[in-house]
Design a protein around this motif. Structure first.
Motif, mmCIF file in Angstrom:
data_model
loop_
_atom_site.group_PDB
_atom_site.id
_atom_site.type_symbol
_atom_site.label_atom_id
_atom_site.label_comp_id
_atom_site.label_asym_id
_atom_site.label_seq_id
_atom_site.Cartn_x
_atom_site.Cartn_y
_atom_site.Cartn_z
ATOM 1 N N ALA A 1 -3.894 -3.591 -17.050
ATOM 2 C CA ALA A 1 -4.752 -3.590 -15.862
ATOM 3 C C ALA A 1 -3.950 -3.102 -14.662
ATOM 4 O O ALA A 1 -3.535 -3.894 -13.822
ATOM 5 C CB ALA A 1 -5.310 -4.985 -15.611
ATOM 6 N N PRO A 2 -3.686 -1.809 -14.592
ATOM 7 C CA PRO A 2 -2.840 -1.302 -13.517
ATOM 8 C C PRO A 2 -3.467 -1.459 -12.138
ATOM 9 O O PRO A 2 -4.678 -1.336 -11.979
ATOM 10 C CB PRO A 2 -2.664 0.176 -13.863
ATOM 11 N N ALA A 3 -2.635 -1.741 -11.196
ATOM 12 C CA ALA A 3 -3.005 -1.714 -9.780
ATOM 13 C C ALA A 3 -1.833 -1.060 -9.066
ATOM 14 O O ALA A 3 -0.671 -1.302 -9.418
ATOM 15 C CB ALA A 3 -3.258 -3.118 -9.253
ATOM 16 N N VAL B 1 3.278 4.191 -4.190
ATOM 17 C CA VAL B 1 4.519 3.676 -3.615
ATOM 18 C C VAL B 1 4.942 2.354 -4.261
ATOM 19 O O VAL B 1 6.071 1.908 -4.060
ATOM 20 C CB VAL B 1 4.427 3.526 -2.080
ATOM 21 N N GLU B 2 4.038 1.736 -5.051
ATOM 22 C CA GLU B 2 4.389 0.498 -5.738
ATOM 23 C C GLU B 2 3.428 0.294 -6.909
ATOM 24 O O GLU B 2 2.230 0.530 -6.780
ATOM 25 C CB GLU B 2 4.286 -0.679 -4.774
ATOM 26 N N VAL B 3 3.968 -0.124 -8.046
ATOM 27 C CA VAL B 3 3.153 -0.465 -9.206
ATOM 28 C C VAL B 3 3.043 -1.983 -9.224
ATOM 29 O O VAL B 3 4.040 -2.683 -9.308
ATOM 30 C CB VAL B 3 3.784 0.059 -10.512
ATOM 31 N N LEU B 4 1.815 -2.495 -9.124
ATOM 32 C CA LEU B 4 1.586 -3.931 -8.991
ATOM 33 C C LEU B 4 1.042 -4.594 -10.249
ATOM 34 O O LEU B 4 1.285 -5.769 -10.477
ATOM 35 C CB LEU B 4 0.603 -4.190 -7.839
ATOM 36 N N VAL C 1 -3.387 1.499 0.659
ATOM 37 C CA VAL C 1 -4.366 0.632 0.005
ATOM 38 C C VAL C 1 -3.813 0.193 -1.344
ATOM 39 O O VAL C 1 -2.954 0.853 -1.919
ATOM 40 C CB VAL C 1 -5.732 1.328 -0.208
ATOM 41 N N VAL C 2 -4.326 -0.919 -1.834
ATOM 42 C CA VAL C 2 -4.067 -1.339 -3.204
ATOM 43 C C VAL C 2 -5.308 -0.976 -3.991
ATOM 44 O O VAL C 2 -6.425 -1.324 -3.600
ATOM 45 C CB VAL C 2 -3.793 -2.851 -3.283
ATOM 46 N N MET C 3 -5.117 -0.240 -5.078
ATOM 47 C CA MET C 3 -6.276 0.218 -5.827
ATOM 48 C C MET C 3 -6.015 0.175 -7.323
ATOM 49 O O MET C 3 -4.878 0.230 -7.776
ATOM 50 C CB MET C 3 -6.678 1.623 -5.402
ATOM 51 N N THR C 4 -7.091 0.070 -8.062
ATOM 52 C CA THR C 4 -7.090 0.176 -9.513
ATOM 53 C C THR C 4 -7.827 1.459 -9.849
ATOM 54 O O THR C 4 -8.942 1.665 -9.371
ATOM 55 C CB THR C 4 -7.806 -1.029 -10.141
ATOM 56 N N PRO C 5 -7.220 2.352 -10.620
ATOM 57 C CA PRO C 5 -7.871 3.629 -10.914
ATOM 58 C C PRO C 5 -9.161 3.454 -11.715
ATOM 59 O O PRO C 5 -9.312 2.506 -12.472
ATOM 60 C CB PRO C 5 -6.835 4.393 -11.722
ATOM 61 N N VAL D 1 6.135 4.929 -9.542
ATOM 62 C CA VAL D 1 6.349 5.188 -8.118
ATOM 63 C C VAL D 1 6.690 6.667 -7.944
ATOM 64 O O VAL D 1 7.482 7.228 -8.706
ATOM 65 C CB VAL D 1 7.481 4.287 -7.571
ATOM 66 N N GLY D 2 6.064 7.294 -6.978
ATOM 67 C CA GLY D 2 6.291 8.709 -6.705
ATOM 68 C C GLY D 2 5.230 9.619 -7.291
ATOM 69 O O GLY D 2 5.112 10.775 -6.888
#
Length: 60
Positions: free
Chosen positions: A31-33, A23-26, A44-48, A5-6
């Protein structure tokens, strides 16, 4: 690719570069989102992808 975050996330799109703040690690480590907020307030929620760069937050 790990982020916190940040951190800032740079996404290279076809003809533009978008820069937002995580703003949030999901996701899980494998498998980061991330929930990303852009300067215009859009979230948005995104995966790099391969064309994404994570920049650690300042002072870290």
């Amino acid at each position: 690719m790990r982020a916190q975050v940040g951190d800032r996330i740079h996404v290279h799109a076809l003809n533009a570069e978008m820069i937002g703040e995580i703003v949030e690690v999901l996701g899980l480590e494998d498998a980061p989102a991330y929930r990303v907020k852009f300067p215009n307030g859009h979230e948005v929620v995104m995966t790099p992808t391969a064309d994404t760069i994570i920049e650690p937050k300042q002072g870290e």
